[in-house]
Design a protein around this motif. Structure first.
Motif, PDB file in Angstrom:
ATOM      1  N   LEU A 251     -35.958 -29.726  15.184  1.00  0.00           N
ATOM      2  CA  LEU A 251     -35.198 -30.488  14.199  1.00  0.00           C
ATOM      3  C   LEU A 251     -35.468 -29.919  12.811  1.00  0.00           C
ATOM      4  O   LEU A 251     -36.390 -29.114  12.615  1.00  0.00           O
ATOM      5  CB  LEU A 251     -35.605 -31.961  14.237  1.00  0.00           C
ATOM      6  N   ASN A 252     -34.655 -30.368  11.839  1.00  0.00           N
ATOM      7  CA  ASN A 252     -34.875 -29.982  10.440  1.00  0.00           C
ATOM      8  C   ASN A 252     -34.820 -28.468  10.241  1.00  0.00           C
ATOM      9  O   ASN A 252     -35.619 -27.889   9.501  1.00  0.00           O
ATOM     10  CB  ASN A 252     -36.220 -30.537   9.952  1.00  0.00           C
ATOM     11  N   LYS A 253     -33.891 -27.808  10.940  1.00  0.00           N
ATOM     12  CA  LYS A 253     -33.706 -26.349  10.786  1.00  0.00           C
ATOM     13  C   LYS A 253     -32.465 -26.118   9.924  1.00  0.00           C
ATOM     14  O   LYS A 253     -31.336 -26.243  10.405  1.00  0.00           O
ATOM     15  CB  LYS A 253     -33.521 -25.670  12.152  1.00  0.00           C
ATOM     16  N   PRO A 254     -32.639 -25.816   8.657  1.00  0.00           N
ATOM     17  CA  PRO A 254     -31.489 -25.727   7.748  1.00  0.00           C
ATOM     18  C   PRO A 254     -30.618 -24.505   8.036  1.00  0.00           C
ATOM     19  O   PRO A 254     -31.077 -23.501   8.575  1.00  0.00           O
ATOM     20  CB  PRO A 254     -32.149 -25.619   6.370  1.00  0.00           C
ATOM     21  N   GLU A 255     -29.361 -24.624   7.653  1.00  0.00           N
ATOM     22  CA  GLU A 255     -28.421 -23.495   7.658  1.00  0.00           C
ATOM     23  C   GLU A 255     -28.423 -22.720   8.979  1.00  0.00           C
ATOM     24  O   GLU A 255     -28.574 -21.489   8.985  1.00  0.00           O
ATOM     25  CB  GLU A 255     -28.728 -22.548   6.489  1.00  0.00           C
ATOM     26  N   CYS A 256     -28.311 -23.439  10.073  1.00  0.00           N
ATOM     27  CA  CYS A 256     -28.203 -22.762  11.372  1.00  0.00           C
ATOM     28  C   CYS A 256     -26.885 -21.985  11.400  1.00  0.00           C
ATOM     29  O   CYS A 256     -25.806 -22.586  11.352  1.00  0.00           O
ATOM     30  CB  CYS A 256     -28.209 -23.777  12.516  1.00  0.00           C
ATOM     31  N   LYS A 257     -26.974 -20.673  11.486  1.00  0.00           N
ATOM     32  CA  LYS A 257     -25.768 -19.837  11.441  1.00  0.00           C
ATOM     33  C   LYS A 257     -25.574 -19.148  12.784  1.00  0.00           C
ATOM     34  O   LYS A 257     -26.486 -18.468  13.285  1.00  0.00           O
ATOM     35  CB  LYS A 257     -25.909 -18.785  10.323  1.00  0.00           C
ATOM     36  N   VAL A 258     -24.401 -19.357  13.379  1.00  0.00           N
ATOM     37  CA  VAL A 258     -24.102 -18.706  14.661  1.00  0.00           C
ATOM     38  C   VAL A 258     -23.769 -17.239  14.388  1.00  0.00           C
ATOM     39  O   VAL A 258     -22.930 -16.925  13.546  1.00  0.00           O
ATOM     40  CB  VAL A 258     -22.917 -19.391  15.378  1.00  0.00           C
ATOM     41  N   GLU A 259     -24.461 -16.337  15.084  1.00  0.00           N
ATOM     42  CA  GLU A 259     -24.252 -14.893  14.902  1.00  0.00           C
ATOM     43  C   GLU A 259     -23.383 -14.345  16.032  1.00  0.00           C
ATOM     44  O   GLU A 259     -23.570 -14.715  17.205  1.00  0.00           O
ATOM     45  CB  GLU A 259     -25.605 -14.158  14.912  1.00  0.00           C
ATOM     46  N   PHE A 260     -22.443 -13.473  15.682  1.00  0.00           N
ATOM     47  CA  PHE A 260     -21.562 -12.851  16.671  1.00  0.00           C
ATOM     48  C   PHE A 260     -21.730 -11.334  16.621  1.00  0.00           C
ATOM     49  O   PHE A 260     -22.003 -10.766  15.557  1.00  0.00           O
ATOM     50  CB  PHE A 260     -20.096 -13.209  16.369  1.00  0.00           C
ATOM     51  N   ASP A 261     -21.566 -10.664  17.789  1.00  0.00           N
ATOM     52  CA  ASP A 261     -21.675  -9.203  17.812  1.00  0.00           C
ATOM     53  C   ASP A 261     -20.327  -8.568  17.434  1.00  0.00           C
ATOM     54  O   ASP A 261     -19.372  -9.264  17.084  1.00  0.00           O
ATOM     55  CB  ASP A 261     -22.170  -8.704  19.184  1.00  0.00           C
ATOM     56  N   ASP A 262     -20.253  -7.235  17.532  1.00  0.00           N
ATOM     57  CA  ASP A 262     -19.041  -6.512  17.111  1.00  0.00           C
ATOM     58  C   ASP A 262     -17.813  -6.884  17.941  1.00  0.00           C
ATOM     59  O   ASP A 262     -16.680  -6.730  17.500  1.00  0.00           O
ATOM     60  CB  ASP A 262     -19.274  -4.985  17.201  1.00  0.00           C
ATOM     61  N   GLU A 263     -18.042  -7.375  19.169  1.00  0.00           N
ATOM     62  CA  GLU A 263     -16.917  -7.770  20.026  1.00  0.00           C
ATOM     63  C   GLU A 263     -16.527  -9.236  19.826  1.00  0.00           C
ATOM     64  O   GLU A 263     -15.644  -9.751  20.519  1.00  0.00           O
ATOM     65  CB  GLU A 263     -17.289  -7.543  21.502  1.00  0.00           C
ATOM     66  N   GLY A 264     -17.213  -9.896  18.882  1.00  0.00           N
ATOM     67  CA  GLY A 264     -16.899 -11.302  18.613  1.00  0.00           C
ATOM     68  C   GLY A 264     -17.581 -12.282  19.540  1.00  0.00           C
ATOM     69  O   GLY A 264     -17.253 -13.469  19.555  1.00  0.00           O
ATOM     70  N   LYS A 265     -18.555 -11.799  20.351  1.00  0.00           N
ATOM     71  CA  LYS A 265     -19.269 -12.697  21.261  1.00  0.00           C
ATOM     72  C   LYS A 265     -20.557 -13.207  20.600  1.00  0.00           C
ATOM     73  O   LYS A 265     -21.185 -12.503  19.814  1.00  0.00           O
ATOM     74  CB  LYS A 265     -19.635 -11.971  22.568  1.00  0.00           C
ATOM     75  N   VAL A 266     -20.952 -14.413  20.981  1.00  0.00           N
ATOM     76  CA  VAL A 266     -22.193 -14.994  20.475  1.00  0.00           C
ATOM     77  C   VAL A 266     -23.377 -14.106  20.822  1.00  0.00           C
ATOM     78  O   VAL A 266     -23.485 -13.604  21.941  1.00  0.00           O
ATOM     79  CB  VAL A 266     -22.403 -16.395  21.108  1.00  0.00           C
ATOM     80  N   ARG A 267     -24.270 -13.894  19.839  1.00  0.00           N
ATOM     81  CA  ARG A 267     -25.519 -13.180  20.167  1.00  0.00           C
ATOM     82  C   ARG A 267     -26.765 -13.967  19.765  1.00  0.00           C
ATOM     83  O   ARG A 267     -27.883 -13.589  20.096  1.00  0.00           O
ATOM     84  CB  ARG A 267     -25.541 -11.795  19.530  1.00  0.00           C
ATOM     85  N   GLY A 268     -26.570 -15.093  19.044  1.00  0.00           N
ATOM     86  CA  GLY A 268     -27.731 -15.905  18.698  1.00  0.00           C
ATOM     87  C   GLY A 268     -27.458 -16.807  17.518  1.00  0.00           C
ATOM     88  O   GLY A 268     -26.326 -16.944  17.046  1.00  0.00           O
TER      89      GLY A 268
END
Length: 445
Positions: A251-268
């Motif tokens: 909990l309390n993890k600010p600014e969680c940003k979804v990262e995508f690779d060059d193909e537009g798929k989730v990587r983390g």
């Protein structure tokens, strides 16, 4: 953080917590994060001080209302059908052991300016003031048809193919008038608007059967149940389930940003300079604003009162559905009430909500018909929030986004969204006939 996970879940709203629990039970490695320091996200429950801070800034609650800790005010108030999908998910996963429930006293419908108890059986229909004598006979025959109908037994179908005929065609066979159709379609089958009339009749029959089965299940005055201490207990129950099966919570993890690779798929997901790797991300719409669209707005009034809602037989917990036609609206309005008997308010206090899909820019005027049913209140707050739906294709980017909560005061549509997302994530359907609580959780190595 610097580990790799099968699924990363962002947000601890009820939908995200149910999915986190189900995926953890499937032995997937789950990381669950939230930018807030509390569980529940938009569907959290607030104590009195938190409620005042949210709606009245620095003001303090009057002492006459009671102690802050006595209150658990749901921001998305919903009852559960006693035999509905959410209860089956709770039993399936064993989360019931973390919660206590109480039957809801009454289910009502607003018709021609008055509140009426919703008849759910042929016997109740015969006593209901909603219908005249001849209409009661017709409605009784329709209820009996629905009661006896079994999808897999053609002898109960009376020659009708409910997958091919519309709800309107089925209802017209019984000659029911518009008032009867109104309460059956909206207060028993729980449709949000009249679009169901042109859909296959099998749906209204299934929904009416669920209503009747739910009434019978706890022998209460309604088909609904509600957890003691409010709905904030539900996300925490599923979070505990996930933790038991190895899920990791942050909990309390600010600014969680979804990262995508060059193909537009989730990587983390990145937070505070660290990235957790993950093959799939599950989140509410607020975490990926570029992948959702606004589909509407919900208006809600929250009242603290010192009495039950008038004309509901002194019920401590009640739902009143106001069908769209009764107010000349495009969708229904919902009134929800719970009280100190559910441990969500101080002794003698009641909390009522009036909710509607916004059809104007004026919440006070739009919600007035529902507020007028409440009688006098100690305090009244107005809340407005936007509703979003995903626009992405999760099969191409591995990002699975839930839909914002609607204005209804029951959980059926919420759970359908969860089960649909689960199937998209895993390729499987949840077998709700299996009681997972009988199976043991994994032992520590």
């Amino acid at each position: 953080m610097d580990e790799e996970y099968d699924v990363i879940v962002l947000g601890t709203g009820l939908k995200e917590c149910i999915l986190s629990g189900l995926l953890s039970v499937d032995r997937l490695k789950v990381l669950h994060m939230d930018r807030n320091d509390y569980y529940g996200g938009d569907s959290t429950s607030l104590n009195l001080n938190q409620l005042w801070k949210r709606f009245k800034g620095d003001e303090t609650p009057p002492a006459s209302i009671g102690a802050s800790r006595d209150y658990n005010v749901d921001m998305v108030p919903k009852f559960m059908m006693a035999n509905g999908a959410l209860v089956r998910v709770l039993i399936h996963t064993g989360v019931t052991k973390y919660l206590s429930f109480k039957a809801v006293d009454g289910s009502y419908v607003f018709n021609k300016g008055k509140i009426h108890k919703v008849p759910s059986t042929d016997m109740e229909a015969l006593k209901s003031p909603l219908m005249g004598l001849f209409e009661k006979r017709r409605a009784g025959k329709f209820f009996l048809y629905v009661q006896d109908y079994k999808e897999n037994d053609p002898s109960t179908h009376k020659g009708l193919d409910l997958t091919k005929m519309t709800s309107k065609q089925l209802i017209s066979k019984y000659g029911l008038d518009d008032n009867t159709i109104d309460f059956i379609g909206h207060a028993v089958a729980l449709h949000k608007d009249d679009s169901y009339l042109s859909e296959p009749a099998i749906e209204i029959v299934k929904r009416m059967k669920l209503y009747a089965e739910s009434v019978v299940r706890f022998q209460g005055g309604s088909p609904y149940i509600y957890p003691l201490y409010g709905l904030g207990e539900l996300p925490q129950g599923f979070a505990r389930l996930s933790a038991v099966y190895g899920g990791t919570y942050m909990l309390n993890k600010p600014e969680c940003k979804v990262e995508f690779d060059d193909e537009g798929k989730v990587r983390g997901v990145t937070s505070e300079g660290e990235t957790a790797k993950g093959k799939k991300v599950v989140c509410d719409p607020s975490y990926v604003p570029e992948k959702v669209k606004k589909v509407g707005k919900v208006f809600r009034a929250i009242a603290i009162m010192s009495h039950p809602i008038p004309n509901t037989a002194e019920s401590h917990s009640v739902q009143i559905i106001i069908p769209q036609k009764q107010l000349g609206r495009r969708s229904d309005m919902y009134v929800f009430c719970c009280s100190y008997s559910h441990n969500v308010a101080s002794k003698g206090k009641f909390i009522a909500f009036v909710s509607a899909q916004a059809e104007s820019d004026n919440p006070e005027a739009e919600l007035k018909p529902g507020i007028d049913l409440l009688g006098p209140f100690d305090e009244l707050f107005f809340d407005t929030y936007d509703r979003y739906e995903p626009t992405n294709d999760p099969s191409s980017d591995n990002c699975f986004i839930s839909t914002s909560y609607d204005a209804t005061t029951h959980f059926e549509s919420t759970v359908m969204d969860v089960l649909s997302l689960y199937t998209k994530i895993t390729g499987k359907t949840v077998d709700l006939s299996v009681d997972l609580s009988a199976a043991s959780a994994p032992e520590d190595d």
